[in-house]
Motif scaffolding. Structure first.
Motif, mmCIF file in Angstrom:
data_model
loop_
_atom_site.group_PDB
_atom_site.id
_atom_site.type_symbol
_atom_site.label_atom_id
_atom_site.label_comp_id
_atom_site.label_asym_id
_atom_site.label_seq_id
_atom_site.Cartn_x
_atom_site.Cartn_y
_atom_site.Cartn_z
ATOM 1 N N LEU A 34 0.848 -1.247 0.056
ATOM 2 C CA LEU A 34 -0.035 -0.178 -0.063
ATOM 3 C C LEU A 34 0.857 1.374 0.036
ATOM 4 N N GLU A 35 2.119 1.343 0.360
ATOM 5 C CA GLU A 35 2.695 2.292 0.805
ATOM 6 C C GLU A 35 3.364 2.963 -0.543
ATOM 7 N N ILE A 36 3.945 1.672 -1.211
ATOM 8 C CA ILE A 36 4.665 1.692 -2.606
ATOM 9 C C ILE A 36 3.562 2.147 -3.709
ATOM 10 N N GLN A 37 2.256 1.561 -3.590
ATOM 11 C CA GLN A 37 1.473 1.954 -4.752
ATOM 12 C C GLN A 37 0.968 3.535 -4.366
ATOM 13 N N THR A 38 1.036 4.022 -3.191
ATOM 14 C CA THR A 38 0.602 5.225 -2.772
ATOM 15 C C THR A 38 1.562 6.239 -3.411
ATOM 16 N N LYS A 39 2.708 5.831 -3.479
ATOM 17 C CA LYS A 39 3.957 6.694 -3.794
ATOM 18 C C LYS A 39 3.719 6.604 -5.512
ATOM 19 N N LEU A 40 3.522 5.463 -6.010
ATOM 20 C CA LEU A 40 3.405 5.362 -7.473
ATOM 21 C C LEU A 40 2.298 6.203 -7.960
ATOM 22 N N LEU B 169 -0.728 -5.110 -9.180
ATOM 23 C CA LEU B 169 -0.386 -4.193 -8.006
ATOM 24 C C LEU B 169 0.442 -3.069 -8.451
ATOM 25 N N VAL B 170 1.349 -3.414 -9.158
ATOM 26 C CA VAL B 170 2.344 -2.650 -9.701
ATOM 27 C C VAL B 170 1.859 -1.434 -10.870
ATOM 28 N N ARG C 77 -32.858 4.306 -2.813
ATOM 29 C CA ARG C 77 -32.127 5.149 -3.895
ATOM 30 C C ARG C 77 -30.706 5.294 -3.738
ATOM 31 N N TYR C 78 -29.807 4.782 -4.910
ATOM 32 C CA TYR C 78 -28.469 4.999 -4.955
ATOM 33 C C TYR C 78 -28.254 6.480 -4.642
ATOM 34 N N ARG C 79 -27.238 6.447 -3.776
ATOM 35 C CA ARG C 79 -26.739 8.009 -3.862
ATOM 36 C C ARG C 79 -25.498 8.486 -4.875
ATOM 37 N N TYR C 80 -26.112 9.278 -5.796
ATOM 38 C CA TYR C 80 -25.190 9.684 -6.962
ATOM 39 C C TYR C 80 -23.790 10.522 -6.285
ATOM 40 N N ARG C 81 -22.757 9.761 -6.686
ATOM 41 C CA ARG C 81 -21.599 10.162 -6.335
ATOM 42 C C ARG C 81 -20.789 11.104 -7.514
ATOM 43 N N GLY C 82 -21.322 10.959 -8.693
ATOM 44 C CA GLY C 82 -20.476 11.762 -9.681
ATOM 45 C C GLY C 82 -19.053 11.391 -9.819
ATOM 46 N N SER C 83 -18.119 12.229 -9.849
ATOM 47 C CA SER C 83 -16.620 12.171 -9.931
ATOM 48 C C SER C 83 -16.263 11.903 -8.344
ATOM 49 N N VAL C 84 -16.778 12.353 -7.530
ATOM 50 C CA VAL C 84 -16.212 12.296 -6.127
ATOM 51 C C VAL C 84 -16.337 10.667 -5.655
ATOM 52 N N ILE C 85 -15.441 9.900 -5.954
ATOM 53 C CA ILE C 85 -15.144 8.619 -5.799
ATOM 54 C C ILE C 85 -14.011 8.437 -4.930
ATOM 55 N N PRO C 86 -13.625 8.168 -3.965
ATOM 56 C CA PRO C 86 -12.398 8.137 -3.125
ATOM 57 C C PRO C 86 -11.508 7.043 -3.740
ATOM 58 N N SER C 87 -10.203 7.522 -3.782
ATOM 59 C CA SER C 87 -9.153 6.611 -4.479
ATOM 60 C C SER C 87 -8.674 5.746 -3.160
ATOM 61 N N PRO C 88 -8.540 4.476 -3.536
ATOM 62 C CA PRO C 88 -7.730 3.533 -2.377
ATOM 63 C C PRO C 88 -6.377 4.098 -1.870
ATOM 64 N N TRP C 89 -5.725 5.053 -2.640
ATOM 65 C CA TRP C 89 -4.559 5.579 -2.334
ATOM 66 C C TRP C 89 -4.431 6.913 -2.173
ATOM 67 N N PRO C 90 -4.597 7.458 -0.857
ATOM 68 C CA PRO C 90 -4.454 8.758 -0.522
ATOM 69 C C PRO C 90 -3.349 9.675 -1.402
ATOM 70 N N ILE C 91 -3.991 10.611 -1.915
ATOM 71 C CA ILE C 91 -2.791 11.670 -2.636
ATOM 72 C C ILE C 91 -1.917 12.269 -1.651
ATOM 73 N N ALA C 92 -2.502 13.049 -0.683
ATOM 74 C CA ALA C 92 -1.625 13.508 0.278
ATOM 75 C C ALA C 92 -0.667 12.674 0.925
ATOM 76 N N GLY C 93 0.531 13.185 1.483
ATOM 77 C CA GLY C 93 1.454 12.618 2.091
ATOM 78 C C GLY C 93 2.867 12.649 1.551
#
Length: 476
Positions: A18-24, A133-134, A460-476
């Motif tokens: 997870l750490e390496i994927q986040t960096k990539l 994974l890579v 009713r499914y909640r419309y998320r649009g383009s706000v779908i979280p990434s599994p790899w946090p961008i900040a850090g």
């Protein structure tokens, strides 16, 4: 290695991956033109191989062997996981690893056609999983919000909600795209060019190409070369197909009437009689929704066909349709249609389970009742039907599905009662209800009750649009 040691090693491996994927992912986001050169060592990294093995082992297909006849259970009990992964890592590092052909399995489709499924060996699956994974965090930085299929944290419901949202806001014409034999006809040259735009490590490129060219061992035991396509069913295929089909995503996104245009630009285009359009794609199933005329939709359909031809792909003339939202369309098992709300003069877009999806689950219920012998306990039938019905209802719960669920409940009740009458042909209705329905009408055994779709509450499914979280946090 005992169970506690294995769990600890797996936990450490997952943290490292997870750490390496986040960096990539972060590096790929920060520089859209960056080519990653040193990825081969990550593919052969012990942590990546261990996580890849656990995912392969946990997959339902782990019980199925490839051309070498080995299953994941065989690797665990006979060869040993540590020995297996150690030998695999050594063969990758010294470049002696070579993927074996996939075993062909023809899966029946509706209409009498067949879908080709390629079953790779367990060894090849682990290497593919490590490659994924890579590569996945790198290409995820490039994929656009209009793509929903086989992506982390993305769901089919997001794609359906997107179509419903757009067709509720003036995008009334829809091009229902159907790519002819998508997984079988992707051009290897064009695909590798797109992979090469992000991956500069020639060893990784050689490995990806080796999987594409590994060949197919047919059901007739004949070995065939693969000059195009990605084997459907392999772990790497969904990612590679998304890489290939992203050419359409980017073309639509860069168009003057596409999602990059501003609100004022779209208004100006409509005043000038020019169309606006959006793409919603789930793997090789896609809809191009158009705010314009049917002629505009026809022109955009030809434009999309030209873009896909650069990847060696063709649209199916029979299945690629242009429909108006008032006529309705079928997409990912749902029927999406606009009509008047009962008791008002307002028109809204509704999502229902499609007739095809309903017919498919009814056929499965019927087949299961016929396959389950009357010599088996009633619980055996209930376990199979409950598992099937719960999954189907969970998928179609976020929609206007109550009437469909009521109809399905009635059908399931009839099939189960028919099975019980066959099992006990001399039992009268009163005794049958007392023994198998608790004196009522709904079938149940001593251990469990038949799952009732009619009792499922829709939402009713909640419309998320383009706000779908990434599994790899961008900040850090």
């Amino acid at each position: 290695m005992n169970t506690d040691e294995l769990e600890y090693a797996l936990m450490r491996a997952e943290c490292r991956v997870l750490e390496i994927q986040t960096k990539l992912h972060r590096w790929a986001r920060e520089d859209p033109h960056r080519r990653f050169d040193d990825l081969f060592n990550l593919v052969a990294d012990p942590a990546f191989l261990l996580v890849a093995w656990v995912r392969v082992r946990g997959n339902k297909g782990a019980r199925t062997a490839g051309v070498d006849g080995e299953t994941a259970y065989y690797v665990e009990t006979v060869r040993g996981v540590e020995v297996f992964l150690g030998g695999l890592r050594a063969s990758i590092k010294d470049r002696s690893f070579c993927p074996l052909p996939v075993r062909e399995r023809m899966i029946p489709k509706t209409g009498g056609k067949f879908r080709r499924l390629g079953i790779a060996t367990v060894t090849d699956r682990v290497v593919q999983a490590s490659l994924k994974l890579v590569l996945e965090p790198i290409f995820e930085a490039d994929f656009l919000p209009c793509s929903y299929g086989f992506r982390p944290n993305h769901r089919a419901h997001d794609a359906v909600a997107e179509v419903r949202h757009l067709t509720s806001h003036s995008y009334e014409w829809i091009v229902e795209g159907d790519i002819k034999a998508c997984f079988d006809e992707i051009s290897h040259t064009a695909l590798m060019d797109r992979v090469r735009a992000r991956v500069g490590d020639k060893r990784v490129l050689t490995l990806v190409k080796a999987f594409l060219k590994s060949g197919i061992l047919g059901e007739d035991r004949a070995l065939r070369e693969t000059s195009a396509g990605t084997p459907q069913g392999s772990i790497l295929s969904p990612l590679l197909s998304n890489v290939a089909l992203s050419v359409l995503d980017k073309h639509i996104a860069q168009g003057l009437g596409g999602p990059a245009s501003t609100f004022n630009d779209r208004r100006k285009r409509r005043r000038c009689g020019l169309p606006n359009y959006r793409l919603v794609r789930y793997a090789d199933d896609w809809c191009l929704v158009v705010s314009g005329t049917r002629a505009d939709a026809e022109a955009l359909k030809e434009e999309a066909a030209g873009v896909l031809s650069t990847m060696g792909l063709r649209l199916s003339p029979e299945k690629t349709l242009i429909t108006h939202i008032d006529e309705g369309l079928d997409f990912l098992g749902w029927h999406i249609q606009r009509h008047r709300k009962r008791g008002t003069n307002e028109h809204y877009v509704y999502t229902y389970p499609s007739r095809k999806a309903l017919a498919a689950v009814m056929a499965k219920v019927k087949t299961q009742c016929r396959r389950t012998g009357t010599d088996l306990p009633f619980d055996t039938l209930l376990i199979q039907l409950n598992r099937m019905l719960r999954g189907w209802c969970a998928y179609f719960r976020p929609g206007v599905s109550s009437a469909t669920f009521q109809y399905l409940s009635s059908y399931v009740w009839g099939r189960v009662i028919w099975w019980l009458r066959r099992k006990h042909p001399r039992m009268n209705w009163k005794d049958l209800r007392r023994r198998f329905c608790g004196g009522g009408w709904w079938p149940a055994s001593e251990e469990r009750e038949l799952f009732s779709p009619a009792k499922v509450r829709t939402t009713r499914y909640r419309y998320r649009g383009s706000v779908i979280p990434s599994p790899w946090p961008i900040a850090g």
